[in-house]
Design a protein around this motif. Structure first.
Motif, mmCIF file in Angstrom:
data_model
loop_
_atom_site.group_PDB
_atom_site.id
_atom_site.type_symbol
_atom_site.label_atom_id
_atom_site.label_comp_id
_atom_site.label_asym_id
_atom_site.label_seq_id
_atom_site.Cartn_x
_atom_site.Cartn_y
_atom_site.Cartn_z
ATOM 1 N N UNK A 13 -2.005 15.842 11.917
ATOM 2 C CA UNK A 13 -1.916 16.004 13.371
ATOM 3 C C UNK A 13 -1.492 14.699 14.032
ATOM 4 N N UNK A 14 -0.812 14.840 15.159
ATOM 5 C CA UNK A 14 -0.534 13.712 16.039
ATOM 6 C C UNK A 14 -0.858 14.162 17.455
ATOM 7 N N UNK A 15 -1.520 13.292 18.205
ATOM 8 C CA UNK A 15 -1.857 13.590 19.598
ATOM 9 C C UNK A 15 -1.421 12.395 20.439
ATOM 10 N N UNK A 16 -0.699 12.690 21.532
ATOM 11 C CA UNK A 16 -0.139 11.648 22.392
ATOM 12 C C UNK A 16 -0.593 11.901 23.827
ATOM 13 N N UNK A 17 -1.175 10.882 24.481
ATOM 14 C CA UNK A 17 -1.637 11.087 25.857
ATOM 15 C C UNK A 17 -0.482 11.034 26.861
ATOM 16 N N UNK A 18 -0.617 11.807 27.933
ATOM 17 C CA UNK A 18 0.283 11.734 29.080
ATOM 18 C C UNK A 18 -0.491 10.997 30.154
ATOM 19 N N UNK A 19 0.023 9.855 30.574
ATOM 20 C CA UNK A 19 -0.708 8.968 31.472
ATOM 21 C C UNK A 19 0.087 8.733 32.746
ATOM 22 N N UNK A 20 -0.618 8.858 33.868
ATOM 23 C CA UNK A 20 -0.037 8.527 35.165
ATOM 24 C C UNK A 20 -1.098 7.797 35.975
ATOM 25 N N UNK A 21 -0.721 6.693 36.609
ATOM 26 C CA UNK A 21 -1.666 5.859 37.364
ATOM 27 C C UNK A 21 -2.864 5.464 36.507
ATOM 28 N N UNK A 22 -2.593 5.103 35.269
ATOM 29 C CA UNK A 22 -3.590 4.653 34.299
ATOM 30 C C UNK A 22 -4.643 5.707 33.950
ATOM 31 N N UNK A 23 -4.373 6.967 34.252
ATOM 32 C CA UNK A 23 -5.289 8.052 33.909
ATOM 33 C C UNK A 23 -4.577 9.082 33.038
ATOM 34 N N UNK A 24 -5.262 9.553 32.005
ATOM 35 C CA UNK A 24 -4.720 10.618 31.166
ATOM 36 C C UNK A 24 -4.837 11.931 31.942
ATOM 37 N N UNK A 25 -3.721 12.631 32.102
ATOM 38 C CA UNK A 25 -3.768 13.931 32.775
ATOM 39 C C UNK A 25 -3.525 15.089 31.813
#
Length: 159
Positions: free
Chosen positions: A115-127
């Protein structure tokens, strides 16, 4: 928009370059997040034939299942739990060569091996997080990580 068609001999980097261009074109003029996530799943699943490709969105301090392609999936994941929850907590991509050796792995599908999991980050927060599972061990590497991080930076939270 034309579909990406790859040959078997094409390198992973070349496939990712084509996929990036296609995704950029697909989502650049669309502001609806769910549509964009759905199209990203479709492109990645079609091009790489992963077992499962999907997104979990941060809602009410949980990860909730979003658009995906593949077998059925877990619906809710706590922060810090499993690979997805750990990615959210750490705010960094995680590559797991053998999911059965990952402490606290959540077995949503028994066919998943890596598995690979990648965070989506905006304004230093994971959304949200992008989660990809494979039926084979050790399927993901730094090439996947770098290119998937580049792809998810195209996705904006605008709804």
């Amino acid at each position: 928009m034309s579909e990406v068609v790859s040959s078997e001999k094409e390198t992973k980097e070349a496939k990712f370059a084509k996929v990036y261009s296609q995704i950029e074109s697909l989502i650049s003029n669309e502001n609806y997040l769910i549509s964009n996530l759905a199209n990203v799943c479709a492109v990645l699943k079609t091009e790489f034939d992963f077992l499962w490709v999907g997104f979990y969105l941060v809602e009410d301090e949980k990860l909730l299942l979003g658009p995906f392609q593949g077998p059925i999936a877990c619906t809710r994941i706590e922060k810090g739990r499993g690979v997805c929850g750990t990615c959210w907590e750490r705010k960094e991509a995680i590559i797991v060569a053998d999911v059965h050796k990952f402490p606290g792995h959540i077995a949503c599908c028994s066919l998943s091996k890596s598995e690979i999991v990648v965070p989506l980050i905006e304004n230093d927060e994971v959304f949200a997080v992008l989660d990809i599972d494979s039926e084979t061990l050790n399927s993901f590497d730094e090439i996947d990580k770098v290119n998937l991080e580049k792809i998810v930076r195209l996705i904006k939270i605008t709804r």
